[in-house]
Design an enzyme around this catalytic site. Structure first.
Site, PDB file in Angstrom:
ATOM      1  N   ASN A  65      42.271  39.952  36.922  1.00  0.00           N
ATOM      2  CA  ASN A  65      41.629  40.921  36.043  1.00  0.00           C
ATOM      3  C   ASN A  65      42.723  41.771  35.411  1.00  0.00           C
ATOM      4  O   ASN A  65      43.607  42.266  36.111  1.00  0.00           O
ATOM      5  CB  ASN A  65      40.658  41.807  36.838  1.00  0.00           C
ATOM      6  CG  ASN A  65      39.495  41.021  37.398  1.00  0.00           C
ATOM      7  OD1 ASN A  65      38.950  40.157  36.716  1.00  0.00           O
ATOM      8  ND2 ASN A  65      39.124  41.289  38.629  1.00  0.00           N
ATOM      9  N   HIS A  96      47.825  41.314  40.653  1.00  0.00           N
ATOM     10  CA  HIS A  96      47.310  40.523  41.779  1.00  0.00           C
ATOM     11  C   HIS A  96      46.468  39.373  41.259  1.00  0.00           C
ATOM     12  O   HIS A  96      45.783  39.488  40.254  1.00  0.00           O
ATOM     13  CB  HIS A  96      46.485  41.388  42.745  1.00  0.00           C
ATOM     14  CG  HIS A  96      45.417  42.205  42.095  1.00  0.00           C
ATOM     15  ND1 HIS A  96      45.690  43.359  41.408  1.00  0.00           N
ATOM     16  CD2 HIS A  96      44.074  42.041  42.028  1.00  0.00           C
ATOM     17  CE1 HIS A  96      44.567  43.882  40.949  1.00  0.00           C
ATOM     18  NE2 HIS A  96      43.567  43.081  41.295  1.00  0.00           N
TER      19      HIS A  96
END
Ligand code: 5GP
Length: 114
Positions: free
Chosen positions: A87, A100
């Site tokens: 994201n 991440h």
């Protein structure tokens, strides 16, 4: 000094996490709010805020992160597949400003995501 992100605190062992993989460049740990039977977060130890902050100089590190993914998936026996998601920014719902990759698996995942 800017406040550390929660992931930097996990790297520094200031808060606990269920760590499933680690080497000199990266760390993988189980997500605290799993969205699938397997939900692991893989992060670089070097602080990069998001996909949008990646530069060409980061290419070896990013390649390494993706190369580690099959090892983590194999640890969980994800032979039928899995999803890797990053994201990026507000519209994608990024909560933690430390790059991440989510590794999700263990059930049939729908597409497209919401
Ligand atoms: P994002 O929405 O930024 O892509 O994903 C952040 C993820 O980090 C979320 O899935 C959230 O559940 C996870 N998360 C947030 N805080 C912690 C924490 O303290 N420990 C762990 N293991 N995961 C966390």
């Amino acid at each position: 000094m800017p406040e550390k992100t929660i992931f930097k605190r996990i790297i520094d062992r200031e808060i606990p996490a269920k760590i499933v993989f680690e080497d000199e460049q990266c760390l993988a740990f189980e997500d605290i709010h799993p969205e699938a039977p397997v939900h692991v977060l893989l992060i670089p130890k070097r602080e990069i805020a998001s996909v949008d902050a990646i530069t060409e100089a980061d290419a070896p590190l990013i390649g390494h992160l993706l190369a580690v993914m099959p090892t983590i998936a194999a640890k969980y026996g994800l032979t039928d597949g899995y999803r890797v998601v990053a994201n990026c920014g507000r519209d994608a719902g990024q909560e933690v400003m430390h790059l991440h990759f989510h590794l999700l698996g263990g059930r049939r995942l729908t597409w497209p995501p919401g």
